[in-house]
Every structure is written in C-alpha cells, then in structure tokens.
Design a protein around this motif. Structure first.
Motif, PDB file in Angstrom:
ATOM      1  N   GLU A  26       1.226  -1.515  -0.462  1.00 21.74           N
ATOM      2  CA  GLU A  26       0.043   0.066  -0.050  1.00 21.74           C
ATOM      3  C   GLU A  26       0.347   1.396  -0.032  1.00 21.74           C
ATOM      4  O   GLU A  26       0.930   2.384  -0.297  1.00 21.74           O
ATOM      5  CB  GLU A  26      -0.818   0.200   1.224  1.00 21.74           C
ATOM      6  N   ARG A  27       1.930   1.092   0.817  1.00 26.17           N
ATOM      7  CA  ARG A  27       2.912   2.396   0.928  1.00 26.17           C
ATOM      8  C   ARG A  27       3.594   2.626  -0.484  1.00 26.17           C
ATOM      9  O   ARG A  27       3.922   4.058  -1.333  1.00 26.17           O
ATOM     10  CB  ARG A  27       3.941   2.657   2.515  1.00 26.17           C
ATOM     11  N   HIS A  30       1.010   3.338  -2.862  1.00 26.24           N
ATOM     12  CA  HIS A  30      -0.130   4.485  -2.911  1.00 26.24           C
ATOM     13  C   HIS A  30      -1.203   4.372  -2.838  1.00 26.24           C
ATOM     14  O   HIS A  30      -2.661   5.174  -3.966  1.00 26.24           O
ATOM     15  CB  HIS A  30       0.202   5.869  -2.803  1.00 26.24           C
ATOM     16  N   GLY A  44      -7.955   3.562  -4.965  1.00 32.55           N
ATOM     17  CA  GLY A  44      -7.013   4.379  -4.869  1.00 32.55           C
ATOM     18  C   GLY A  44      -7.621   5.459  -5.778  1.00 32.55           C
ATOM     19  O   GLY A  44      -8.383   5.558  -6.277  1.00 32.55           O
ATOM     20  N   ASP A  46      -5.292   7.464  -8.008  1.00 30.63           N
ATOM     21  CA  ASP A  46      -4.984   7.486  -8.957  1.00 30.63           C
ATOM     22  C   ASP A  46      -4.646   6.515  -9.755  1.00 30.63           C
ATOM     23  O   ASP A  46      -3.384   4.764  -9.600  1.00 30.63           O
ATOM     24  CB  ASP A  46      -3.503   7.805  -9.203  1.00 30.63           C
ATOM     25  N   ARG A  49      -1.934   4.048 -10.673  1.00 27.83           N
ATOM     26  CA  ARG A  49      -1.242   3.456  -9.941  1.00 27.83           C
ATOM     27  C   ARG A  49      -1.937   1.906  -9.357  1.00 27.83           C
ATOM     28  O   ARG A  49      -1.850   1.061  -8.390  1.00 27.83           O
ATOM     29  CB  ARG A  49      -1.064   4.375  -8.135  1.00 27.83           C
TER      30      ARG A  49
END
Length: 134
Positions: A26-27, A30, A44, A46, A49
């Motif tokens: 996740e980090r 993002h 998310g 984006d 991503r």
C-alpha cells in the motif's frame, strides 16, 4: 478500483504476519488493499497506480501458483524490483537461477543488478566488480 482473486496456497506467506506485506505494498504504490480470503480489492485516487498495484499482486499470485513460497523480505524485494523497473518479470527474478549455495546458506539477489551480477558469476570464470560494498 480493481478486484482480483489470488492463488489460495501459500497466501499467508504473501500477506505476511498481521498483513504487514500488504501494508508495505500500500505504501509503495499509494493504494488501499482490502483482502477477504483470496479476494483482493485494490483502490486509490490514481488509476495508473491502482493498475500497477493490480499487476504487481497478480504477478505475486502467479508465483504462488507456480509453487513459490515467500520468505521474510521477499515481498519487500519484489516491491523494490517492481518500482525500480515496472517491466521486470518477478517470475524470472524469483524462479530463475537466482540462488547460489554459499557455505552456510542460500544467497539470493535483492535487486536486478545483483541478479545480473550473480548470473555473470555463473556464466564466466572471472568476474571483476568495483564500487562500494553495501
């Protein structure tokens, strides 16, 4: 938002203790990952991503289907490889001739450059390298 079904065998090694590997992913991308059994939802802000994270998780699931069991640190290594070079094949990285037996334990590369170096050691009699160690 994207949804995918992961391979069932060995999923606990992929998620890690208390889903620590999912938090790292996740980090790194993002995004937000929500797992329920073998179903994984990637969401998310984006879309690029989200798509990248979905491809990454699909590649890791493919490794599970081929019988690979993740060891501590493997998901972090896979994440580093995927973020450094999105076109890199995780299957080739983890399933190729990337392991060398050392005196006491197996040596496994953690980056694409280390994998290339180890392959060169297998292919050539003499390999000379320069630069800082670590």
């Amino acid at each position: 938002m994207a949804s995918l079904t992961l391979a069932e065998g060995g999923i606990e090694t992929l998620f890690g203790t208390q889903d620590e590997n999912l938090r790292k992913i996740e980090r790194g991308f993002h995004v937000v990952l929500a797992a329920r059994g073998t179903e994984l939802i990637v969401s998310g802000d984006d879309p690029d991503r989200v798509a990248s994270a979905e491809r990454f998780m699909s590649a890791l699931s493919g490794l599970l289907e081929q019988g690979y069991r993740f060891k501590p640190g493997d998901v972090q290594t896979a994440l580093r490889v995927a973020l450094d070079n999105p076109e890199a094949s995780l299957a080739e990285f983890f399933l190729a001739d990337g392991l060398l037996a050392a005196a006491r334990r197996m040596v496994q590369p953690r980056t694409l450059n280390q994998q290339a170096y180890m392959k060169a050691m297998l292919d050539y009699d003499i390999v000379i390298s320069i630069g800082p160690a670590g």
